[in-house]
Scaffold this active site. Structure first.
Site, PDB file in Angstrom:
ATOM      1  N   GLU A  92      21.247  16.666 -10.491  1.00  0.00           N
ATOM      2  CA  GLU A  92      20.859  15.307 -10.878  1.00  0.00           C
ATOM      3  C   GLU A  92      21.710  14.779 -12.031  1.00  0.00           C
ATOM      4  O   GLU A  92      22.161  13.629 -12.016  1.00  0.00           O
ATOM      5  CB  GLU A  92      19.369  15.258 -11.258  1.00  0.00           C
ATOM      6  CG  GLU A  92      18.418  15.139 -10.080  1.00  0.00           C
ATOM      7  CD  GLU A  92      18.110  16.467  -9.418  1.00  0.00           C
ATOM      8  OE1 GLU A  92      18.786  17.475  -9.720  1.00  0.00           O
ATOM      9  OE2 GLU A  92      17.196  16.503  -8.582  1.00  0.00           O
TER      10      GLU A  92
ATOM     11  N   GLU B  59      13.160  20.686  -4.983  1.00  0.00           N
ATOM     12  CA  GLU B  59      11.795  20.185  -5.214  1.00  0.00           C
ATOM     13  C   GLU B  59      10.922  20.430  -3.979  1.00  0.00           C
ATOM     14  O   GLU B  59       9.763  20.835  -4.088  1.00  0.00           O
ATOM     15  CB  GLU B  59      11.842  18.692  -5.563  1.00  0.00           C
ATOM     16  CG  GLU B  59      12.556  18.451  -6.892  1.00  0.00           C
ATOM     17  CD  GLU B  59      12.587  16.990  -7.302  1.00  0.00           C
ATOM     18  OE1 GLU B  59      13.128  16.173  -6.530  1.00  0.00           O
ATOM     19  OE2 GLU B  59      12.077  16.668  -8.386  1.00  0.00           O
TER      20      GLU B  59
HETATM   21  C1  1HE Z   1      24.397  13.404   2.323  1.00  0.00           C
HETATM   22  C2  1HE Z   1      23.863  14.173   1.265  1.00  0.00           C
HETATM   23  C3  1HE Z   1      22.907  13.557   0.437  1.00  0.00           C
HETATM   24  C4  1HE Z   1      25.299  15.376   2.308  1.00  0.00           C
HETATM   25  N1  1HE Z   1      22.554  12.274   0.702  1.00  0.00           N
HETATM   26  N2  1HE Z   1      24.007  12.155   2.546  1.00  0.00           N
HETATM   27  N3  1HE Z   1      22.138  15.940  -3.865  1.00  0.00           N
HETATM   28  C5  1HE Z   1      23.408  16.280  -4.086  1.00  0.00           C
HETATM   29  O1  1HE Z   1      24.011  15.873  -5.053  1.00  0.00           O
HETATM   30  C6  1HE Z   1      24.057  17.143  -3.047  1.00  0.00           C
HETATM   31  C7  1HE Z   1      25.005  16.289  -2.213  1.00  0.00           C
HETATM   32  N4  1HE Z   1      25.622  17.023  -1.099  1.00  0.00           N
HETATM   33  C8  1HE Z   1      26.571  17.958  -1.267  1.00  0.00           C
HETATM   34  O2  1HE Z   1      26.933  18.336  -2.386  1.00  0.00           O
HETATM   35  C9  1HE Z   1      27.206  18.523  -0.039  1.00  0.00           C
HETATM   36  O3  1HE Z   1      26.998  17.583   1.025  1.00  0.00           O
HETATM   37  C10 1HE Z   1      26.632  19.902   0.400  1.00  0.00           C
HETATM   38  C11 1HE Z   1      27.102  20.989  -0.568  1.00  0.00           C
HETATM   39  C12 1HE Z   1      25.116  19.902   0.523  1.00  0.00           C
HETATM   40  C13 1HE Z   1      27.174  20.234   1.823  1.00  0.00           C
HETATM   41  O4  1HE Z   1      28.592  20.150   1.792  1.00  0.00           O
HETATM   42  P1  1HE Z   1      29.414  19.981   3.163  1.00  0.00           P
HETATM   43  O5  1HE Z   1      30.859  20.045   2.844  1.00  0.00           O
HETATM   44  O6  1HE Z   1      28.877  20.935   4.171  1.00  0.00           O
HETATM   45  O7  1HE Z   1      29.001  18.509   3.748  1.00  0.00           O
HETATM   46  P2  1HE Z   1      29.554  17.076   3.317  1.00  0.00           P
HETATM   47  O8  1HE Z   1      30.869  16.829   3.986  1.00  0.00           O
HETATM   48  O9  1HE Z   1      29.501  16.884   1.840  1.00  0.00           O
HETATM   49  O10 1HE Z   1      28.463  16.115   3.930  1.00  0.00           O
HETATM   50  C14 1HE Z   1      28.269  16.022   5.339  1.00  0.00           C
HETATM   51  C15 1HE Z   1      27.525  14.729   5.592  1.00  0.00           C
HETATM   52  O11 1HE Z   1      26.237  14.794   4.990  1.00  0.00           O
HETATM   53  C16 1HE Z   1      28.198  13.523   4.950  1.00  0.00           C
HETATM   54  O12 1HE Z   1      27.906  12.412   5.754  1.00  0.00           O
HETATM   55  P3  1HE Z   1      29.032  11.756   6.727  1.00  0.00           P
HETATM   56  O13 1HE Z   1      28.328  10.629   7.396  1.00  0.00           O
HETATM   57  O14 1HE Z   1      30.166  11.354   5.836  1.00  0.00           O
HETATM   58  O15 1HE Z   1      29.439  12.870   7.691  1.00  0.00           O
HETATM   59  C17 1HE Z   1      27.485  13.368   3.637  1.00  0.00           C
HETATM   60  O16 1HE Z   1      27.508  12.051   3.131  1.00  0.00           O
HETATM   61  C18 1HE Z   1      26.078  13.739   4.061  1.00  0.00           C
HETATM   62  N5  1HE Z   1      25.280  14.184   2.937  1.00  0.00           N
HETATM   63  N6  1HE Z   1      24.445  15.386   1.271  1.00  0.00           N
HETATM   64  C19 1HE Z   1      23.100  11.626   1.742  1.00  0.00           C
HETATM   65  N7  1HE Z   1      22.298  14.196  -0.578  1.00  0.00           N
HETATM   66  C20 1HE Z   1      13.579  12.302  -5.952  1.00  0.00           C
HETATM   67  S1  1HE Z   1      14.941  12.402  -6.944  1.00  0.00           S
HETATM   68  C21 1HE Z   1      15.903  13.712  -6.345  1.00  0.00           C
HETATM   69  C22 1HE Z   1      17.299  13.584  -6.867  1.00  0.00           C
HETATM   70  C23 1HE Z   1      18.275  14.455  -6.133  1.00  0.00           C
HETATM   71  O17 1HE Z   1      17.974  15.049  -5.118  1.00  0.00           O
HETATM   72  S2  1HE Z   1      19.843  14.553  -6.818  1.00  0.00           S
HETATM   73  C24 1HE Z   1      20.685  15.698  -5.801  1.00  0.00           C
HETATM   74  C25 1HE Z   1      21.385  15.013  -4.666  1.00  0.00           C
END
Ligand code: 1HE
Length: 266
Positions: A141, A121
């Site tokens: 989502e 977005e």
């Molecule tokens: C996060 C987020 C997040 C990572 N919110 N903290 N978005 C998603 O569903 C995508 C969610 N993220 C992922 O699928 C993966 O993190 C990635 C593919 C982007 C990257 O993977 P990777 O292996 O490099 O990283 P990781 O181990 O998953 O995450 C590293 C850290 O980033 C970890 O935090 P930590 O404190 O445990 O080290 C994760 O929690 C953090 N992290 N993504 C919060 N999204 C207005 S409405 C909009 C609705 C949406 O956007 S829905 C889509 C949400």
């Protein structure tokens, strides 16, 4: 530039060079640049000020391997928001992204890794999207039990059409590479998106600011109008832009044979 030094930024880095090209860097790589409310507030502040401060173009980029992982899911979980609360969050997202799209300053995004959910977005509010070999686009989502709230139903559907958007949300389909260009998620696929983004920003910044203002606000506004009203608005905008001093100078150069001709490179 006016007002820039007064901004209080923690999650975003902002620099402006001597040519008034701003670089806006998402700077929460440890959280994959997930968008918490503080980051959205910073985007509102930045894209409110850049047009007034006279920025000629803005580069939107990210630290780390991923452009943006979308909504900060951990914050959203922790805050345990009510429907009314989250509606307010979404309105703030819209404020930020509308300032980008309608602000009149060209915004060029350098994309890498995940450009997903709210990250897509955000990217779709830029005027030009440049992807690299590792860039991928998704709308997870549905998998998360969520719905888009940052304008995807307008901007992403506008880029790729509603059928593809619905498919991405239902099936979790990811797009990348040439296919992402072909469906309209990005305009460029290059080995070095950062370098390409800088080059595009520099080229765009050579246009008269008033022309860029029209290109980066009027077209979006006109898409929201009926055809009849858009034609009227286009005539009004062209009246202002096509008679500006900068246009007169460029027309004189063309008439004298000194202006560049519009031809593809050999
Ligand atoms: C996060 C987020 C997040 C990572 N919110 N903290 N978005 C998603 O569903 C995508 C969610 N993220 C992922 O699928 C993966 O993190 C990635 C593919 C982007 C990257 O993977 P990777 O292996 O490099 O990283 P990781 O181990 O998953 O995450 C590293 C850290 O980033 C970890 O935090 P930590 O404190 O445990 O080290 C994760 O929690 C953090 N992290 N993504 C919060 N999204 C207005 S409405 C909009 C609705 C949406 O956007 S829905 C889509 C949400």
């Amino acid at each position: 530039m006016r007002g820039i030094a007064d901004l209080r930024l923690s999650n975003i880095l902002l620099t402006v060079d001597d040519d008034r090209i701003a670089t806006v860097t998402l700077n929460r790589p440890a959280k994959r640049n997930a968008l918490d409310l503080a980051t959205i507030d910073e985007l509102v502040d930045i894209f409110s000020i850049l047009p007034r401060a006279g920025a000629r173009a803005a580069i939107l980029r990210a630290e780390g391997d991923h452009f943006c992982a979308g909504l900060d899911l951990v914050e959203h979980h922790r805050e345990n928001r009510s429907a009314a609360d989250f509606m307010q969050v979404c309105l703030r997202w819209h404020e930020a992204f509308n300032k980008m799209e309608y602000g009149g300053v060209p915004v060029i995004a350098a994309l890498k890794g995940a450009v997903v959910g709210g990250g897509l977005e955000l990217a779709s509010a830029a005027h030009i999207r440049v992807a690299g070999p590792d860039t991928y686009f998704g709308l997870p989502e549905g998998q998360r039990g969520l719905f888009t709230g940052g304008g995807a139903t307008i901007r992403v559907a506008g880029l790729i059409g509603k059928a593809r958007m619905i498919d991405m949300m239902l099936s979790g389909r990811l797009y990348r590479g040439q296919e992402a260009v072909d469906v309209g998620l990005c305009q460029y696929l290059v080995d070095d998106p950062e370098a390409k983004t800088v080059a595009i920003a520099r080229t765009a910044a050579e246009n008269p600011p008033l022309s860029n203002f029209a290109i980066c606000s009027a077209i979006s506004h006109m898409q929201n109008m009926s055809g009849l009203d858009a034609a009227y608005a286009e005539a009004m905008v062209a009246g202002v832009i096509n008679t500006q001093d900068a246009a007169r100078e460029r027309l004189a150069a063309f008439a004298q044979g000194t202006a560049a001709r519009i031809k593809p490179e050999a």
